[in-house]
Design an enzyme around this catalytic site. Sequence first.
Site, mmCIF file in Angstrom:
data_model
loop_
_atom_site.group_PDB
_atom_site.id
_atom_site.type_symbol
_atom_site.label_atom_id
_atom_site.label_comp_id
_atom_site.label_asym_id
_atom_site.label_seq_id
_atom_site.Cartn_x
_atom_site.Cartn_y
_atom_site.Cartn_z
ATOM 1 N N GLU A 1 -18.727 -16.525 40.556
ATOM 2 C CA GLU A 1 -20.078 -16.465 41.116
ATOM 3 C C GLU A 1 -21.033 -17.286 40.255
ATOM 4 O OE1 GLU A 1 -21.550 -12.596 42.262
ATOM 5 O OE2 GLU A 1 -19.623 -12.058 43.129
ATOM 6 N N TYR B 1 -23.650 -25.793 29.778
ATOM 7 C CA TYR B 1 -24.294 -24.537 30.194
ATOM 8 C C TYR B 1 -23.494 -23.996 31.374
ATOM 9 C CZ TYR B 1 -27.832 -21.250 31.892
ATOM 10 O OH TYR B 1 -28.490 -20.112 32.298
ATOM 11 N N CYS C 1 -26.088 -19.792 39.033
ATOM 12 C CA CYS C 1 -25.554 -18.710 39.876
ATOM 13 C C CYS C 1 -25.098 -19.232 41.228
ATOM 14 C CB CYS C 1 -26.628 -17.676 40.176
ATOM 15 S SG CYS C 1 -27.269 -16.879 38.738
ATOM 16 N N ASP D 1 -35.507 -12.037 34.999
ATOM 17 C CA ASP D 1 -34.314 -12.748 34.504
ATOM 18 C C ASP D 1 -33.773 -13.707 35.563
ATOM 19 O OD1 ASP D 1 -31.904 -13.516 33.386
ATOM 20 O OD2 ASP D 1 -30.895 -11.623 33.858
ATOM 21 N N GLY E 1 -29.018 -13.482 41.575
ATOM 22 C CA GLY E 1 -28.737 -14.776 42.199
ATOM 23 C C GLY E 1 -29.784 -15.844 41.962
ATOM 24 N N ARG F 1 -18.675 -8.094 34.889
ATOM 25 C CA ARG F 1 -20.047 -8.413 35.290
ATOM 26 C C ARG F 1 -20.133 -8.653 36.788
ATOM 27 N NH1 ARG F 1 -24.628 -11.891 35.620
ATOM 28 N NH2 ARG F 1 -26.184 -11.083 34.203
HETATM 29 P P1 XMP Z 1 -31.348 -19.282 34.330
HETATM 30 O O1 XMP Z 1 -32.034 -19.639 35.641
HETATM 31 O O2 XMP Z 1 -32.304 -19.129 33.214
HETATM 32 O O3 XMP Z 1 -30.676 -17.867 34.599
HETATM 33 O O4 XMP Z 1 -30.280 -20.266 34.058
HETATM 34 C C1 XMP Z 1 -30.008 -17.132 33.600
HETATM 35 C C2 XMP Z 1 -29.549 -15.807 34.188
HETATM 36 O O5 XMP Z 1 -28.546 -16.021 35.208
HETATM 37 C C3 XMP Z 1 -27.708 -14.879 35.310
HETATM 38 N N1 XMP Z 1 -26.320 -15.337 35.281
HETATM 39 C C4 XMP Z 1 -25.565 -15.490 36.373
HETATM 40 N N2 XMP Z 1 -25.806 -15.187 37.662
HETATM 41 N N3 XMP Z 1 -23.644 -16.000 38.229
HETATM 42 C C5 XMP Z 1 -24.813 -15.419 38.598
HETATM 43 O O6 XMP Z 1 -25.004 -15.140 39.797
HETATM 44 C C6 XMP Z 1 -23.326 -16.319 36.940
HETATM 45 O O7 XMP Z 1 -22.251 -16.832 36.634
HETATM 46 C C7 XMP Z 1 -24.339 -16.030 35.967
HETATM 47 N N4 XMP Z 1 -24.362 -16.195 34.625
HETATM 48 C C8 XMP Z 1 -25.600 -15.757 34.233
HETATM 49 C C9 XMP Z 1 -28.045 -13.976 34.145
HETATM 50 O O8 XMP Z 1 -28.841 -12.920 34.635
HETATM 51 C C10 XMP Z 1 -28.819 -14.911 33.209
HETATM 52 O O9 XMP Z 1 -29.695 -14.216 32.341
#
Ligand code: XMP
Length: 488
Positions: free
Chosen positions: A423, A394, A309, A347, A304, A410
Amino acid sequence: MSINAGLFTHFESLTFDDVLVVPGWSEVLPTDVDTTAKVSNLVMKVPLMSAAMDTVTEAPLAISLAREGGLGVLHRNLSVEAQAAEVDRVKRAQAGMISRPVSLGRGATLADAEAVMAAHKISGVPICEADGRLVGILTNRDVRFCGPEDDDKSVTAFMTSEDLVTAPVGTTLDEAVKVLHRHRIEKLPLVDDGGILRGLITVKDIIKRVEKPNSTLDQHGRLCVGAAVGVTDTAERTEALAAAGVDVLVIDTAHGHTRGVIEAVRTIKKGWPEVKVIGGNVVTREGVDALAEAGADVVKVGVGAGSICTTRIVAGAGMPQMSAIHECAMAAREHNVQGAPLPIIADGGVVTSGDIVKAFVAGADAVMLGNALAGCDEAPGDLELVDGAMWKTYRGMGSAGAMRGRASDRYGTAQNQGKHVAEGVEARVRYAGPLHELVSQLMGGLRSGMGYAGAANLDDLRDRTRLTRITGAGLRESHPHDVDVLRD
Ligand code: XMP
């Protein structure tokens, strides 16, 4: 016990903006620090990975990031074949020695050769007998003045075969450079004692290595690359990605402390013991322990925290990222993988280079970036001009847009039951120019942070750097204040 243990209590969790690195006694200059990270089989001079997201990592970004010294993780919003083809693109982008060069038989025509060279974007092709014995090489120079009337003629009529320069198997790159220079040629076929073609060294690959000495390379001098797999298609994807030469697989889930993910780790480790596996994502000691016991080589941390996210809003679940990294790093140190502590990757939530510094101080071995890389030229998607500014799309992999049209696993059971609860959001980020520039800014910040901490390398940064908790007033003071910012 870490130097910062007192800061991270059990019932309160902190994130990047809650803390600052305390400047410490320093004898190191930012230009002299060593940022090399060892993460399982990977040695990265730039300890940054790109997120497995369809608006971040496809082959072009993975190639650029590996050439800078980091690692790209290819997303899995693609068919198995298409994702394996992306791995192949990265692995063929550059080589020390090409071990299986594309070649043609004596029977091929000039049209065949031109088609092969265009399809593989190569400027020459060795010609072999059916048993693999090298008989010549056809390069662009040999066919420069050919016309359509030559299309049906045999390649043997044009290839260079007399005084063909070759070298024995085992020739080093340094030796190859000398031979290439002495004969003013661009391609050096390597042959065994029986004259069978066993490899090819090209000037182009040698130049690429010289230009980018920090590149993350495998033992054959090819760029390293990671790729995401899910829990419902683990075996099928692993089979194809391993065959394409992937260096590390990432089990790409929002919640890694689950039976499905543990079984996916076991499936890979049992069926493909040579393939390295990053398991995740988790945010607790118990999560790390479970993945380590299942055989994960690396653990990825964060629930999260990502900028796109909405897991914490939709599901009310997650853990602020600095606390998550710290707890998982402490747990990971108690697990030993081939003589070293289990590495962890931080991450999500990293926006600035200062966040990268803090992630290492909390215990990370490498940092994964989505938002911070999504705006660069090499990320997928076109530029959009809005109100005079340039943007790139993005989106979260759990957003409605990314999940549409694929069987997403996922985001857990709700999706598996066909409910499709998003999510993540669909968004855009500022255009950020070439990846090279972006990485040098981020690494400049990391080096600067290491200078303030007095850390000569990442181990020092992790083990000897103190953090302090700040208040809202401290955070306001940290940003430019009481001024009208004219240029960022
Ligand atoms: P940043 O902060 O670099 O984060 O944009 C990238 C990471 O976010 C995760 N990710 C998600 N988490 N919903 C979530 O809760 C999503 O739709 C989602 N898409 C990606 C993932 O771990 C990524 O590396």
